[in-house]
Design a protein around this motif. Structure first.
Motif, PDB file in Angstrom:
ATOM      1  N   THR A   1       0.824  -1.211   0.000  1.00 57.27           N
ATOM      2  CA  THR A   1       0.000   0.000   0.000  1.00 57.27           C
ATOM      3  C   THR A   1       0.857   1.259   0.000  1.00 57.27           C
ATOM      4  O   THR A   1       0.602   2.194  -0.775  1.00 57.27           O
ATOM      5  CB  THR A   1      -0.955   0.012   1.207  1.00 57.27           C
ATOM      6  OG1 THR A   1      -1.755  -1.174   1.183  1.00 57.27           O
ATOM      7  CG2 THR A   1      -1.864   1.230   1.163  1.00 57.27           C
TER       8      THR A   1
ATOM      9  N   MET B   1      -8.317  -3.388   0.662  1.00 66.39           N
ATOM     10  CA  MET B   1      -7.255  -2.509   1.141  1.00 66.39           C
ATOM     11  C   MET B   1      -7.850  -1.499   2.110  1.00 66.39           C
ATOM     12  O   MET B   1      -9.048  -1.201   2.046  1.00 66.39           O
ATOM     13  CB  MET B   1      -6.534  -1.816  -0.011  1.00 66.39           C
ATOM     14  CG  MET B   1      -7.338  -0.794  -0.782  1.00 66.39           C
ATOM     15  SD  MET B   1      -6.462  -0.121  -2.232  1.00 66.39           S
ATOM     16  CE  MET B   1      -5.050   0.661  -1.451  1.00 66.39           C
TER      17      MET B   1
ATOM     18  N   GLU C   1      -3.911  -3.043  -5.927  1.00 61.96           N
ATOM     19  CA  GLU C   1      -3.423  -3.915  -4.859  1.00 61.96           C
ATOM     20  C   GLU C   1      -4.093  -5.266  -5.059  1.00 61.96           C
ATOM     21  O   GLU C   1      -5.301  -5.406  -4.861  1.00 61.96           O
ATOM     22  CB  GLU C   1      -3.736  -3.341  -3.480  1.00 61.96           C
ATOM     23  CG  GLU C   1      -3.122  -4.153  -2.363  1.00 61.96           C
ATOM     24  CD  GLU C   1      -3.083  -3.432  -1.024  1.00 61.96           C
ATOM     25  OE1 GLU C   1      -3.417  -4.068  -0.007  1.00 61.96           O
ATOM     26  OE2 GLU C   1      -2.723  -2.234  -0.992  1.00 61.96           O
TER      27      GLU C   1
END
Length: 240
Positions: free
Chosen positions: A24, A49, A111
């Protein structure tokens, strides 16, 4: 010092980040650099995320329509998109949604893996989740795992124990990390023929001599671009 986008060789289109140990923070560093160049950037996920901080992104859209995305990018060149918002996280979008994002923004940063904040992992059966339109995969590994018991530093530890043929109390070595990076059931899983770069993060936690030996050994076993970094310290470089 080169920008992180240059070290990772990030090009327009879809880039997916997998692994553990700083995905991240790496994604938002790349996004920040692109935004500074006035590039349009969408950050999203195919897993889950954490909801971004205001410093990371000012605009977060949940399951938006195409026109909403277009309007948001006119307000700010960096936005975050998720399918839903639950328990402080945004959840996964589909391949179709990512293809739509690619039509609207120059860069889509995804992600594509979970690691429960642990520095290393071995993918589960349905991991990583790499969108079909991905042009580049960045594999992130945290050196915080070095010389630490596997059970304390590795997500999906049972799979790692099987791959490395060790017990849960085994201290992770440099060669263990290289095995995780290069194995087809390790961090190579799902990448296939896509372009890739390895990002070795948290190098500030290990001695310079150890890092040098590790880098040379990794270079002998991994033929794509290698980047050494301490993302939270604002430092990164390519291994030559």
């Amino acid at each position: 010092m080169k920008k992180l986008i240059e070290c990772l060789e990030i090009n327009p289109g879809v880039t997916t980040f997998v692994g553990g140990g700083g995905k991240t923070s790496s994604i938002f560093q790349v996004a920040k650099e692109l935004q500074a160049q006035n590039k349009s950037v969408i950050v999203t996920t195919t897993t889950k995320m954490y909801y971004p901080t205001k410093e990371q992104a000012k605009i977060v859209l949940i399951n938006p329509a195409k026109e909403q995305i277009r309007e948001a990018l006119m307000q700010n060149t960096l936005i975050v998109i998720g399918q839903s918002h639950e328990e402080g996280k945004i959840t996964s979008v589909s391949d179709e949604q990512i293809e739509m994002m690619e039509q609207l923004a120059e860069y889509v940063l995804v992600e594509g893996d979970g690691s429960k904040h642990l520095p290393i992992k071995v993918p589960g059966e349905h991991e990583p989740v790499i969108p079909k339109s991905t042009q580049k995969v960045v594999i992130v590994v945290g050196m915080k795992a070095l010389n630490v018991p596997l059970e304390s530093c590795c997500f999906r530890k049972e799979r790692a124990m099987a791959l490395l043929e060790v017990q849960a109390s085994h201290l992770i070595s440099e060669m263990d990390i290289i095995t995780l990076i290069t194995s087809k059931v390790g961090l190579q899983k799902g990448i296939d023929e896509k372009a890739q770069t390895i990002l070795i993060n948290q190098i500030d936690l290990i001695e310079a001599k150890v890092l040098e030996c590790f880098s040379q050994c990794l270079k002998e076993n991994y033929k794509d671009t290698i980047v050494l970094a301490a993302i939270n310290q604002g430092y990164w470089k390519q291994v030559q």
